[in-house]
Design a protein around this motif. Structure first.
Motif, PDB file in Angstrom:
ATOM      1  N   ILE A  23      96.435  45.640  37.373  1.00 23.09           N
ATOM      2  CA  ILE A  23      96.829  44.866  36.189  1.00 23.09           C
ATOM      3  C   ILE A  23      97.035  45.773  34.982  1.00 23.09           C
ATOM      4  O   ILE A  23      98.024  45.643  34.250  1.00 23.09           O
ATOM      5  CB  ILE A  23      95.775  43.787  35.875  1.00 23.09           C
ATOM      6  N   SER A  24      96.109  46.696  34.759  1.00 26.44           N
ATOM      7  CA  SER A  24      96.215  47.563  33.584  1.00 26.44           C
ATOM      8  C   SER A  24      97.456  48.447  33.666  1.00 26.44           C
ATOM      9  O   SER A  24      98.199  48.577  32.687  1.00 26.44           O
ATOM     10  CB  SER A  24      94.955  48.418  33.434  1.00 26.44           C
ATOM     11  N   ALA A  25      97.701  49.046  34.831  1.00 18.86           N
ATOM     12  CA  ALA A  25      98.866  49.927  34.980  1.00 18.86           C
ATOM     13  C   ALA A  25     100.167  49.141  34.890  1.00 18.86           C
ATOM     14  O   ALA A  25     101.125  49.573  34.232  1.00 18.86           O
ATOM     15  CB  ALA A  25      98.785  50.678  36.308  1.00 18.86           C
ATOM     16  N   ALA A  26     100.219  47.984  35.530  1.00 18.06           N
ATOM     17  CA  ALA A  26     101.446  47.183  35.526  1.00 18.06           C
ATOM     18  C   ALA A  26     101.740  46.598  34.146  1.00 18.06           C
ATOM     19  O   ALA A  26     102.892  46.614  33.682  1.00 18.06           O
ATOM     20  CB  ALA A  26     101.345  46.066  36.568  1.00 18.06           C
ATOM     21  N   SER A  27     100.713  46.090  33.478  1.00 12.04           N
ATOM     22  CA  SER A  27     100.928  45.498  32.152  1.00 12.04           C
ATOM     23  C   SER A  27     101.312  46.562  31.133  1.00 12.04           C
ATOM     24  O   SER A  27     102.158  46.319  30.259  1.00 12.04           O
ATOM     25  CB  SER A  27      99.680  44.739  31.696  1.00 12.04           C
ATOM     26  N   PHE A  28     100.721  47.752  31.252  1.00  9.12           N
ATOM     27  CA  PHE A  28     101.117  48.832  30.355  1.00  9.12           C
ATOM     28  C   PHE A  28     102.568  49.232  30.611  1.00  9.12           C
ATOM     29  O   PHE A  28     103.325  49.504  29.659  1.00  9.12           O
ATOM     30  CB  PHE A  28     100.209  50.047  30.533  1.00  9.12           C
ATOM     31  N   ALA A  29     102.976  49.268  31.866  1.00  6.30           N
ATOM     32  CA  ALA A  29     104.357  49.618  32.191  1.00  6.30           C
ATOM     33  C   ALA A  29     105.336  48.625  31.571  1.00  6.30           C
ATOM     34  O   ALA A  29     106.393  49.013  31.050  1.00  6.30           O
ATOM     35  CB  ALA A  29     104.542  49.666  33.707  1.00  6.30           C
ATOM     36  N   VAL A  30     104.980  47.343  31.596  1.00  2.71           N
ATOM     37  CA  VAL A  30     105.842  46.322  30.996  1.00  2.71           C
ATOM     38  C   VAL A  30     105.920  46.509  29.483  1.00  2.71           C
ATOM     39  O   VAL A  30     107.009  46.510  28.893  1.00  2.71           O
ATOM     40  CB  VAL A  30     105.321  44.913  31.335  1.00  2.71           C
ATOM     41  N   ALA A  31     104.758  46.670  28.840  1.00  2.00           N
ATOM     42  CA  ALA A  31     104.733  46.842  27.387  1.00  2.00           C
ATOM     43  C   ALA A  31     105.471  48.104  26.976  1.00  2.00           C
ATOM     44  O   ALA A  31     106.232  48.112  25.993  1.00  2.00           O
ATOM     45  CB  ALA A  31     103.286  46.895  26.895  1.00  2.00           C
ATOM     46  N   ALA A  32     105.280  49.197  27.711  1.00  2.00           N
ATOM     47  CA  ALA A  32     105.943  50.449  27.397  1.00  2.00           C
ATOM     48  C   ALA A  32     107.457  50.342  27.588  1.00  2.00           C
ATOM     49  O   ALA A  32     108.235  50.950  26.841  1.00  2.00           O
ATOM     50  CB  ALA A  32     105.386  51.574  28.266  1.00  2.00           C
ATOM     51  N   SER A  33     107.882  49.560  28.578  1.00  2.00           N
ATOM     52  CA  SER A  33     109.315  49.364  28.796  1.00  2.00           C
ATOM     53  C   SER A  33     109.949  48.609  27.636  1.00  2.00           C
ATOM     54  O   SER A  33     111.064  48.928  27.199  1.00  2.00           O
ATOM     55  CB  SER A  33     109.539  48.598  30.111  1.00  2.00           C
ATOM     56  N   VAL A  34     109.244  47.606  27.145  1.00  2.00           N
ATOM     57  CA  VAL A  34     109.734  46.867  25.975  1.00  2.00           C
ATOM     58  C   VAL A  34     109.808  47.794  24.771  1.00  2.00           C
ATOM     59  O   VAL A  34     110.790  47.783  24.011  1.00  2.00           O
ATOM     60  CB  VAL A  34     108.824  45.663  25.667  1.00  2.00           C
ATOM     61  N   LEU A  35     108.787  48.626  24.595  1.00  2.00           N
ATOM     62  CA  LEU A  35     108.768  49.568  23.480  1.00  2.00           C
ATOM     63  C   LEU A  35     109.911  50.569  23.587  1.00  2.00           C
ATOM     64  O   LEU A  35     110.552  50.912  22.592  1.00  2.00           O
ATOM     65  CB  LEU A  35     107.423  50.304  23.464  1.00  2.00           C
ATOM     66  N   SER A  36     110.182  51.021  24.798  1.00  2.00           N
ATOM     67  CA  SER A  36     111.282  51.959  25.008  1.00  2.00           C
ATOM     68  C   SER A  36     112.627  51.324  24.680  1.00  2.00           C
ATOM     69  O   SER A  36     113.500  51.960  24.075  1.00  2.00           O
ATOM     70  CB  SER A  36     111.271  52.444  26.466  1.00  2.00           C
ATOM     71  N   ALA A  37     112.788  50.064  25.060  1.00  2.00           N
ATOM     72  CA  ALA A  37     114.059  49.376  24.827  1.00  2.00           C
ATOM     73  C   ALA A  37     114.281  49.036  23.366  1.00  2.00           C
ATOM     74  O   ALA A  37     115.425  49.000  22.894  1.00  2.00           O
ATOM     75  CB  ALA A  37     114.108  48.102  25.675  1.00  2.00           C
ATOM     76  N   THR A  38     113.203  48.790  22.622  1.00  2.00           N
ATOM     77  CA  THR A  38     113.338  48.341  21.234  1.00  2.00           C
ATOM     78  C   THR A  38     113.153  49.450  20.201  1.00  2.00           C
ATOM     79  O   THR A  38     113.579  49.299  19.053  1.00  2.00           O
ATOM     80  CB  THR A  38     112.322  47.229  20.928  1.00  2.00           C
ATOM     81  N   PHE A  39     112.518  50.551  20.607  1.00  2.00           N
ATOM     82  CA  PHE A  39     112.186  51.599  19.628  1.00  2.00           C
ATOM     83  C   PHE A  39     112.525  53.006  20.129  1.00  2.00           C
ATOM     84  O   PHE A  39     112.202  53.988  19.479  1.00  2.00           O
ATOM     85  CB  PHE A  39     110.689  51.513  19.299  1.00  2.00           C
ATOM     86  N   ASP A  40     113.187  53.082  21.290  1.00  2.00           N
ATOM     87  CA  ASP A  40     113.571  54.364  21.880  1.00  2.00           C
ATOM     88  C   ASP A  40     112.364  55.274  22.097  1.00  2.00           C
ATOM     89  O   ASP A  40     112.440  56.488  21.928  1.00  2.00           O
ATOM     90  CB  ASP A  40     114.612  55.077  21.004  1.00  2.00           C
ATOM     91  N   TRP A  41     111.242  54.663  22.455  1.00  2.00           N
ATOM     92  CA  TRP A  41     110.034  55.429  22.762  1.00  2.00           C
ATOM     93  C   TRP A  41     110.098  55.934  24.199  1.00  2.00           C
ATOM     94  O   TRP A  41     110.574  55.221  25.073  1.00  2.00           O
ATOM     95  CB  TRP A  41     108.810  54.527  22.578  1.00  2.00           C
TER      96      TRP A  41
END
Length: 229
Positions: A11-29
């Motif tokens: 859960i922790s790894a998968a949820s972080f991957a989702v949040a990080a993907s959103v951050l990458s798409a919206t903030f070029d992180w």
């Protein structure tokens, strides 16, 4: 305990991957981390409150990883292992340091970004100082290096015992070394010209995250082990 620990790793790894993907798409992180202060701060203001909440979610989904890390020794019945005790301490501290690095985007960066766009030129210097200290030093260097140390020690434990399938240990070592290669990019922020492998961040972090999921699945499916460390 065993199944709960395994589920929490996933859960922790998968949820972080989702949040990080959103951050990458919206903030070029994470590419924006190496951009000039002007671009970063203006982009942050443009992102609005939604960007701050995205950083908040990214921080705490990663912070969740501390729970299964602390539970792992008991889950796999290796509370007497010195190797795993050291690994657990390093892993827990690594999550704390990374959490500090992430949460500065929630509590430190917003006022600096708004001050900068409002004409406060000193905000750029303040941004650089906190970015190098809270980001490059605490989060990206110490946080990542200690997380890699945790995964290496856990992988060695797996290879030295029958606690989990040995291939999980080998995959963990490979993923750890790939992730370690990202330190070139971090050190280059302080030592200009330091060798950098541009793909190391994406490949290394992805491999490490996938290994964390595999570890969780392995712990969940583990039954009993006949050999000790």
């Amino acid at each position: 305990m065993r199944r709960t620990t395994g589920i929490l790793f996933v859960i922790s790894a998968a949820s972080f991957a989702v949040a990080a993907s959103v951050l990458s798409a919206t903030f070029d992180w994470p590419d924006i981390l190496r951009e000039p202060a002007d671009k970063v701060l203006r982009s942050y203001v443009d992102g609005g409150a939604g960007l701050t909440w995205t950083w908040f979610a990214t921080a705490w989904t990663y912070g969740l990883l501390a729970i299964p890390i602390l539970m792992l020794p008991q889950a796999i019945k290796r509370t007497d292992s010195t190797l795993l005790r050291v690994a657990t301490a390093l892993g827990a501290v690594s999550v704390l340091l990374s959490l500090i690095g992430f949460l500065r985007w929630v509590f430190v960066v917003p006022p600096l970004a708004h001050a900068y766009v409002d004409g406060d030129s000193a905000a750029a210097a303040a941004w650089t100082a906190q970015h190098q200290y809270g980001g490059a030093l605490l989060g990206e260097h110490l946080g990542q290096v200690l997380a890699i140390a945790w995964s290496i020690l856990v992988s060695l434990l797996v290879l030295r015992s029958a606690v989990l399938p040995r291939w999980i240990g080998w995959v963990g070592l490979v993923a750890s070394l790939l992730y370690l290669a990202n330190q070139g990019d971090v050190l280059a922020t302080a030592v200009p010209g330091f060798p950098v492998w541009d793909a190391a961040g994406l490949i290394g972090s992805t491999a490490w995250g996938l290994w964390t999921i595999l570890l969780g699945v392995g712990v969940y499916l583990q039954r009993s082990s006949s050999h000790v460390e």
